[in-house]
Write a protein that holds these residues in place. Structure first.
Motif, PDB file in Angstrom:
ATOM      1  N   GLU A   1       6.332 -25.890  -9.177  1.00 56.70           N
ATOM      2  CA  GLU A   1       6.947 -27.216  -9.176  1.00 56.70           C
ATOM      3  C   GLU A   1       5.895 -28.196  -8.669  1.00 56.70           C
ATOM      4  N   TYR A   2       5.040 -28.674  -9.571  1.00 59.85           N
ATOM      5  CA  TYR A   2       3.965 -29.574  -9.151  1.00 59.85           C
ATOM      6  C   TYR A   2       3.564 -30.514 -10.281  1.00 59.85           C
ATOM      7  N   GLU A   3       2.741 -31.510  -9.914  1.00 59.06           N
ATOM      8  CA  GLU A   3       2.273 -32.508 -10.876  1.00 59.06           C
ATOM      9  C   GLU A   3       0.756 -32.606 -10.856  1.00 59.06           C
ATOM     10  N   MET A   4       0.210 -33.088 -11.963  1.00 63.26           N
ATOM     11  CA  MET A   4      -1.211 -33.427 -12.069  1.00 63.26           C
ATOM     12  C   MET A   4      -1.279 -34.929 -12.287  1.00 63.26           C
ATOM     13  N   GLU A   5      -2.108 -35.604 -11.478  1.00 58.74           N
ATOM     14  CA  GLU A   5      -2.247 -37.054 -11.606  1.00 58.74           C
ATOM     15  C   GLU A   5      -3.713 -37.445 -11.662  1.00 58.74           C
ATOM     16  N   ARG A   6      -3.979 -38.481 -12.450  1.00 62.47           N
ATOM     17  CA  ARG A   6      -5.326 -39.045 -12.528  1.00 62.47           C
ATOM     18  C   ARG A   6      -5.200 -40.546 -12.315  1.00 62.47           C
ATOM     19  N   GLY A   7      -5.809 -41.033 -11.257  1.00 66.25           N
ATOM     20  CA  GLY A   7      -5.752 -42.462 -10.951  1.00 66.25           C
ATOM     21  C   GLY A   7      -4.341 -42.978 -10.772  1.00 66.25           C
ATOM     22  N   GLY A   8      -3.453 -42.162 -10.229  1.00 63.16           N
ATOM     23  CA  GLY A   8      -2.076 -42.574  -9.998  1.00 63.16           C
ATOM     24  C   GLY A   8      -1.144 -42.389 -11.185  1.00 63.16           C
ATOM     25  N   SER A   9      -1.671 -42.005 -12.353  1.00 62.40           N
ATOM     26  CA  SER A   9      -0.844 -41.768 -13.541  1.00 62.40           C
ATOM     27  C   SER A   9      -0.646 -40.279 -13.754  1.00 62.40           C
ATOM     28  N   LYS A  10       0.572 -39.904 -14.113  1.00 59.80           N
ATOM     29  CA  LYS A  10       0.872 -38.493 -14.340  1.00 59.80           C
ATOM     30  C   LYS A  10       0.198 -37.996 -15.615  1.00 59.80           C
ATOM     31  N   VAL A  11      -0.516 -36.881 -15.495  1.00 59.38           N
ATOM     32  CA  VAL A  11      -1.157 -36.227 -16.630  1.00 59.38           C
ATOM     33  C   VAL A  11      -0.241 -35.129 -17.155  1.00 59.38           C
ATOM     34  N   ALA A  12       0.352 -34.365 -16.221  1.00 59.42           N
ATOM     35  CA  ALA A  12       1.235 -33.262 -16.596  1.00 59.42           C
ATOM     36  C   ALA A  12       2.150 -32.923 -15.426  1.00 59.42           C
ATOM     37  N   GLU A  13       3.263 -32.302 -15.766  1.00 59.34           N
ATOM     38  CA  GLU A  13       4.203 -31.822 -14.756  1.00 59.34           C
ATOM     39  C   GLU A  13       4.508 -30.364 -15.055  1.00 59.34           C
ATOM     40  N   VAL A  14       4.591 -29.559 -14.007  1.00 60.03           N
ATOM     41  CA  VAL A  14       4.876 -28.134 -14.141  1.00 60.03           C
ATOM     42  C   VAL A  14       6.192 -27.861 -13.430  1.00 60.03           C
ATOM     43  N   SER A  15       7.104 -27.136 -14.105  1.00 62.91           N
ATOM     44  CA  SER A  15       8.398 -26.863 -13.497  1.00 62.91           C
ATOM     45  C   SER A  15       9.039 -25.609 -14.072  1.00 62.91           C
ATOM     46  N   LYS A  16       9.747 -24.891 -13.206  1.00 60.62           N
ATOM     47  CA  LYS A  16      10.548 -23.737 -13.620  1.00 60.62           C
ATOM     48  C   LYS A  16      11.941 -24.166 -14.046  1.00 60.62           C
ATOM     49  N   ARG A  17      12.362 -25.371 -13.653  1.00 66.52           N
ATOM     50  CA  ARG A  17      13.736 -25.811 -13.899  1.00 66.52           C
ATOM     51  C   ARG A  17      14.072 -25.900 -15.389  1.00 66.52           C
ATOM     52  N   TRP A  18      13.095 -26.027 -16.241  1.00 67.67           N
ATOM     53  CA  TRP A  18      13.353 -26.260 -17.656  1.00 67.67           C
ATOM     54  C   TRP A  18      13.716 -25.002 -18.429  1.00 67.67           C
ATOM     55  N   PHE A  19      13.548 -23.841 -17.811  1.00 71.61           N
ATOM     56  CA  PHE A  19      13.825 -22.588 -18.507  1.00 71.61           C
ATOM     57  C   PHE A  19      14.750 -21.718 -17.667  1.00 71.61           C
ATOM     58  N   ARG A  20      15.662 -21.070 -18.332  1.00 66.52           N
ATOM     59  CA  ARG A  20      16.555 -20.142 -17.626  1.00 66.52           C
ATOM     60  C   ARG A  20      15.961 -18.736 -17.588  1.00 66.52           C
ATOM     61  N   VAL A  21      15.009 -18.457 -18.437  1.00 67.34           N
ATOM     62  CA  VAL A  21      14.412 -17.134 -18.513  1.00 67.34           C
ATOM     63  C   VAL A  21      13.617 -16.867 -17.235  1.00 67.34           C
ATOM     64  N   ALA A  22      13.840 -15.712 -16.652  1.00 64.62           N
ATOM     65  CA  ALA A  22      13.124 -15.361 -15.420  1.00 64.62           C
ATOM     66  C   ALA A  22      11.627 -15.290 -15.693  1.00 64.62           C
ATOM     67  N   ASP A  23      10.846 -15.604 -14.696  1.00 66.91           N
ATOM     68  CA  ASP A  23       9.383 -15.532 -14.761  1.00 66.91           C
ATOM     69  C   ASP A  23       8.782 -16.465 -15.804  1.00 66.91           C
ATOM     70  N   THR A  24       9.469 -17.550 -16.138  1.00 69.06           N
ATOM     71  CA  THR A  24       8.965 -18.509 -17.118  1.00 69.06           C
ATOM     72  C   THR A  24       8.980 -19.902 -16.503  1.00 69.06           C
ATOM     73  N   TYR A  25       7.944 -20.675 -16.798  1.00 73.05           N
ATOM     74  CA  TYR A  25       7.909 -22.066 -16.358  1.00 73.05           C
ATOM     75  C   TYR A  25       7.278 -22.905 -17.446  1.00 73.05           C
ATOM     76  N   GLY A  26       7.462 -24.219 -17.346  1.00 72.30           N
ATOM     77  CA  GLY A  26       6.980 -25.105 -18.385  1.00 72.30           C
ATOM     78  C   GLY A  26       5.913 -26.057 -17.885  1.00 72.30           C
ATOM     79  N   VAL A  27       5.097 -26.513 -18.820  1.00 68.81           N
ATOM     80  CA  VAL A  27       4.089 -27.533 -18.544  1.00 68.81           C
ATOM     81  C   VAL A  27       4.351 -28.650 -19.541  1.00 68.81           C
TER      82      VAL A  27
END
Length: 177
Positions: free
Chosen positions: A126-152
């Motif tokens: 559950e984290y974010e990537m930012e460059r100069g204050g703007s979000k580049v990408a977000e990572v989260s497990k909340r988007w998937f119900r499948v165990a051991d899976t996360y999204g970018v």
């Protein structure tokens, strides 16, 4: 508003945005892994090269063309991994920053100048990537119900390959603790 309604609302808000599917505990060096888009299409292959002096991962397109090589750099004060293009030129250097009580941080120095900050709960994906204050990408497990899976989820207008490579590096470095 019930849980089902909130889930549907979040799904509608993300429509049109590509979320790439990753797996927790991606692999050990020597194993291969596919990164898929939200349609289930294989978009990148992470190839773990075994029997090397240092950890090496190759990110390839579906046809097998090398896009990036990720190598661990030994003998550094802090954990460091470099992302190189197919020609061997360093594209980014990922360094683990000091660990704070509730969050981990990584600093990504880009060869072309600038840096990307990675912050949040890396262990729980559950984290974010930012460059100069703007979000580049977000990572989260909340988007998937499948165990051991996360999204970018990569921000609009960003080439997804580098943020996905950074995610692979962060996952690898957070497991090597």
């Amino acid at each position: 508003m019930g849980l089902r309604d909130r889930r549907e609302e979040r799904r509608d808000a993300r429509r049109g945005v590509t979320t790439y599917r990753m797996r927790e505990k991606l692999f050990a060096i020597g194993d291969d892994y596919w990164i898929e888009d939200n349609g289930g299409q294989r978009v990148l292959k992470v190839n773990g090269k075994a029997l090397r002096v240092r950890d090496t991962l190759i990110i390839e397109d579906p046809s097998g063309r090398e896009l990036y090589k990720i190598q661990e750099r030994k003998l550094r004060v802090r954990d460091t991994m470099e992302i190189e293009d197919a020609n061997g030129h360093t594209v980014a250097t990922v360094k683990k920053a000091m660990i704070t009580p509730l969050r981990e941080r990584f600093k990504v120095e880009l060869a072309g100048g600038g840096e990307i900050e990675v912050h949040g709960n890396v262990v729980d994906h559950e984290y974010e990537m930012e460059r100069g204050g703007s979000k580049v990408a977000e990572v989260s497990k909340r988007w998937f119900r499948v165990a051991d899976t996360y999204g970018v989820e990569v921000a609009d207008g960003q080439d997804p390959v580098l943020p996905l490579a950074i995610t692979v590096v962060v996952d690898q470095m957070s497991r090597d603790v």
